[in-house]
Design a protein around this motif. Structure first.
Motif, PDB file in Angstrom:
ATOM      1  N   ALA A 190       0.833  -1.210   0.000  1.00 45.32           N
ATOM      2  CA  ALA A 190       0.000   0.000   0.000  1.00 45.32           C
ATOM      3  C   ALA A 190       0.865   1.258   0.000  1.00 45.32           C
ATOM      4  O   ALA A 190       0.569   2.228  -0.715  1.00 45.32           O
ATOM      5  CB  ALA A 190      -0.939  -0.002   1.207  1.00 45.32           C
ATOM      6  N   GLU A 191       1.954   1.255   0.767  1.00 47.89           N
ATOM      7  CA  GLU A 191       2.855   2.411   0.804  1.00 47.89           C
ATOM      8  C   GLU A 191       3.509   2.643  -0.558  1.00 47.89           C
ATOM      9  O   GLU A 191       3.651   3.784  -1.004  1.00 47.89           O
ATOM     10  CB  GLU A 191       3.963   2.193   1.837  1.00 47.89           C
ATOM     11  CG  GLU A 191       3.488   2.122   3.273  1.00 47.89           C
ATOM     12  CD  GLU A 191       4.595   1.643   4.177  1.00 47.89           C
ATOM     13  OE1 GLU A 191       5.535   2.435   4.419  1.00 47.89           O
ATOM     14  OE2 GLU A 191       4.527   0.483   4.609  1.00 47.89           O
ATOM     15  N   ILE A 192       3.912   1.562  -1.193  1.00 45.24           N
ATOM     16  CA  ILE A 192       4.574   1.674  -2.493  1.00 45.24           C
ATOM     17  C   ILE A 192       3.587   2.140  -3.558  1.00 45.24           C
ATOM     18  O   ILE A 192       3.919   2.984  -4.390  1.00 45.24           O
ATOM     19  CB  ILE A 192       5.266   0.350  -2.855  1.00 45.24           C
ATOM     20  CG1 ILE A 192       6.436   0.119  -1.886  1.00 45.24           C
ATOM     21  CG2 ILE A 192       5.742   0.343  -4.307  1.00 45.24           C
ATOM     22  CD1 ILE A 192       7.058  -1.245  -1.951  1.00 45.24           C
ATOM     23  N   GLU A 193       2.369   1.614  -3.514  1.00 45.60           N
ATOM     24  CA  GLU A 193       1.341   2.064  -4.458  1.00 45.60           C
ATOM     25  C   GLU A 193       1.059   3.555  -4.276  1.00 45.60           C
ATOM     26  O   GLU A 193       0.920   4.291  -5.250  1.00 45.60           O
ATOM     27  CB  GLU A 193       0.057   1.255  -4.280  1.00 45.60           C
ATOM     28  CG  GLU A 193       0.131  -0.132  -4.865  1.00 45.60           C
ATOM     29  CD  GLU A 193       0.271  -0.106  -6.381  1.00 45.60           C
ATOM     30  OE1 GLU A 193      -0.429   0.685  -7.046  1.00 45.60           O
ATOM     31  OE2 GLU A 193       1.102  -0.875  -6.899  1.00 45.60           O
ATOM     32  N   ALA A 194       0.965   4.005  -3.031  1.00 47.65           N
ATOM     33  CA  ALA A 194       0.725   5.430  -2.757  1.00 47.65           C
ATOM     34  C   ALA A 194       1.883   6.277  -3.266  1.00 47.65           C
ATOM     35  O   ALA A 194       1.672   7.344  -3.859  1.00 47.65           O
ATOM     36  CB  ALA A 194       0.522   5.645  -1.256  1.00 47.65           C
ATOM     37  N   ASN A 244       3.874   5.510  -5.733  1.00 48.69           N
ATOM     38  CA  ASN A 244       3.762   5.498  -7.190  1.00 48.69           C
ATOM     39  C   ASN A 244       2.723   6.499  -7.672  1.00 48.69           C
ATOM     40  O   ASN A 244       2.948   7.206  -8.658  1.00 48.69           O
ATOM     41  CB  ASN A 244       3.398   4.089  -7.692  1.00 48.69           C
ATOM     42  CG  ASN A 244       4.611   3.234  -7.917  1.00 48.69           C
ATOM     43  OD1 ASN A 244       5.181   3.233  -8.985  1.00 48.69           O
ATOM     44  ND2 ASN A 244       5.011   2.498  -6.896  1.00 48.69           N
ATOM     45  N   GLN A 245       1.599   6.568  -6.986  1.00 50.63           N
ATOM     46  CA  GLN A 245       0.559   7.528  -7.371  1.00 50.63           C
ATOM     47  C   GLN A 245       1.057   8.960  -7.218  1.00 50.63           C
ATOM     48  O   GLN A 245       0.838   9.797  -8.096  1.00 50.63           O
ATOM     49  CB  GLN A 245      -0.693   7.329  -6.514  1.00 50.63           C
ATOM     50  CG  GLN A 245      -1.816   6.677  -7.274  1.00 50.63           C
ATOM     51  CD  GLN A 245      -3.076   6.615  -6.425  1.00 50.63           C
ATOM     52  OE1 GLN A 245      -3.033   6.422  -5.222  1.00 50.63           O
ATOM     53  NE2 GLN A 245      -4.193   6.762  -7.085  1.00 50.63           N
ATOM     54  N   ARG A 246       1.728   9.250  -6.094  1.00 54.01           N
ATOM     55  CA  ARG A 246       2.270  10.600  -5.885  1.00 54.01           C
ATOM     56  C   ARG A 246       3.276  10.945  -6.972  1.00 54.01           C
ATOM     57  O   ARG A 246       3.288  12.057  -7.505  1.00 54.01           O
ATOM     58  CB  ARG A 246       2.923  10.712  -4.500  1.00 54.01           C
ATOM     59  CG  ARG A 246       1.945  10.749  -3.350  1.00 54.01           C
ATOM     60  CD  ARG A 246       2.618  11.112  -2.033  1.00 54.01           C
ATOM     61  NE  ARG A 246       3.706  10.227  -1.660  1.00 54.01           N
ATOM     62  CZ  ARG A 246       3.566   9.083  -0.997  1.00 54.01           C
ATOM     63  NH1 ARG A 246       2.367   8.686  -0.631  1.00 54.01           N
ATOM     64  NH2 ARG A 246       4.623   8.346  -0.691  1.00 54.01           N
ATOM     65  N   TYR A 247       4.118   9.993  -7.325  1.00 47.31           N
ATOM     66  CA  TYR A 247       5.117  10.209  -8.362  1.00 47.31           C
ATOM     67  C   TYR A 247       4.447  10.496  -9.703  1.00 47.31           C
ATOM     68  O   TYR A 247       4.848  11.417 -10.424  1.00 47.31           O
ATOM     69  CB  TYR A 247       6.041   8.989  -8.465  1.00 47.31           C
ATOM     70  CG  TYR A 247       7.093   9.141  -9.531  1.00 47.31           C
ATOM     71  CD1 TYR A 247       8.252   9.867  -9.287  1.00 47.31           C
ATOM     72  CD2 TYR A 247       6.916   8.583 -10.792  1.00 47.31           C
ATOM     73  CE1 TYR A 247       9.223  10.016 -10.265  1.00 47.31           C
ATOM     74  CE2 TYR A 247       7.877   8.722 -11.773  1.00 47.31           C
ATOM     75  CZ  TYR A 247       9.023   9.447 -11.509  1.00 47.31           C
ATOM     76  OH  TYR A 247       9.967   9.600 -12.496  1.00 47.31           O
ATOM     77  N   GLN A 248       3.435   9.707 -10.048  1.00 47.95           N
ATOM     78  CA  GLN A 248       2.728   9.913 -11.314  1.00 47.95           C
ATOM     79  C   GLN A 248       2.073  11.293 -11.363  1.00 47.95           C
ATOM     80  O   GLN A 248       2.132  11.977 -12.377  1.00 47.95           O
ATOM     81  CB  GLN A 248       1.655   8.825 -11.518  1.00 47.95           C
ATOM     82  CG  GLN A 248       2.212   7.442 -11.731  1.00 47.95           C
ATOM     83  CD  GLN A 248       3.043   7.335 -12.999  1.00 47.95           C
ATOM     84  OE1 GLN A 248       2.764   7.968 -14.004  1.00 47.95           O
ATOM     85  NE2 GLN A 248       4.105   6.548 -12.932  1.00 47.95           N
ATOM     86  N   GLU A 249       1.463  11.699 -10.261  1.00 47.74           N
ATOM     87  CA  GLU A 249       0.829  13.032 -10.197  1.00 47.74           C
ATOM     88  C   GLU A 249       1.875  14.127 -10.330  1.00 47.74           C
ATOM     89  O   GLU A 249       1.669  15.118 -11.017  1.00 47.74           O
ATOM     90  CB  GLU A 249       0.040  13.174  -8.909  1.00 47.74           C
ATOM     91  CG  GLU A 249      -1.207  12.298  -8.870  1.00 47.74           C
ATOM     92  CD  GLU A 249      -1.836  12.218  -7.514  1.00 47.74           C
ATOM     93  OE1 GLU A 249      -1.434  12.972  -6.579  1.00 47.74           O
ATOM     94  OE2 GLU A 249      -2.762  11.392  -7.353  1.00 47.74           O
ATOM     95  N   LYS A 250       3.014  13.958  -9.675  1.00 38.87           N
ATOM     96  CA  LYS A 250       4.085  14.953  -9.713  1.00 38.87           C
ATOM     97  C   LYS A 250       4.643  15.075 -11.131  1.00 38.87           C
ATOM     98  O   LYS A 250       4.891  16.166 -11.619  1.00 38.87           O
ATOM     99  CB  LYS A 250       5.184  14.569  -8.731  1.00 38.87           C
ATOM    100  CG  LYS A 250       6.303  15.586  -8.639  1.00 38.87           C
ATOM    101  CD  LYS A 250       7.289  15.211  -7.542  1.00 38.87           C
ATOM    102  CE  LYS A 250       8.254  14.180  -8.080  1.00 38.87           C
ATOM    103  NZ  LYS A 250       9.355  13.889  -7.131  1.00 38.87           N
TER     104      LYS A 250
END
Length: 125
Positions: A108-112, A114-120
């Motif tokens: 879950a931490e890694i998925e989160a 990844n999502q933050r990275y994609q948004e950034k």
């Protein structure tokens, strides 16, 4: 910080080749699957979701060549082939199980992240 095995950073280190094999996409799953019991090819393929026939065959051959998996052909018609871990292969079960637990615990931490990275990266593109 002191590295226990800095040789793996050298391009011609045998340990580097072994690490690459062990950390491949399918090796850990095949080893963990065979840690449960001896299995036939079709059973392995059904158990390991998403693995192609080609990749399972290639992974099993590599693991057999490395002495981690034993392939036993029974002299019956049709041929019955079974795969099992060797004594050396069994030594991998603990470390791979721990890695699997780590991945499940932190998924879950890694998925989160990844999502933050994609948004950034979308904002800066």
């Amino acid at each position: 910080m002191s590295l226990r095995n800095p040789e793996v950073f050298c391009v011609d280190c045998p340990g580097r080749k072994i690490m690459a094999r062990l950390l491949s996409k399918w090796t850990g799953l095949v080893v963990r699957c065979l840690s449960m019991r001896t299995m036939r090819y079709s059973e392995l393929r059904r158990t390991i979701g998403g693995i192609s026939q080609k990749m399972l065959t290639q992974t099993l051959r590599e693991l057999e060549a490395d002495g981690l998996v034993e392939r036993k052909v029974h002299p019956v018609v049709p041929p019955k082939v079974e795969y099992s871990l060797t004594a050396l292969g069994l030594t991998l079960v603990g470390p791979l199980t721990e890695l699997g637990y780590w991945a499940e615990t932190h998924a879950a931490e890694i998925e989160a992240a990844n999502q933050r990275y994609q948004e950034k990266t979308k904002k800066t593109a």
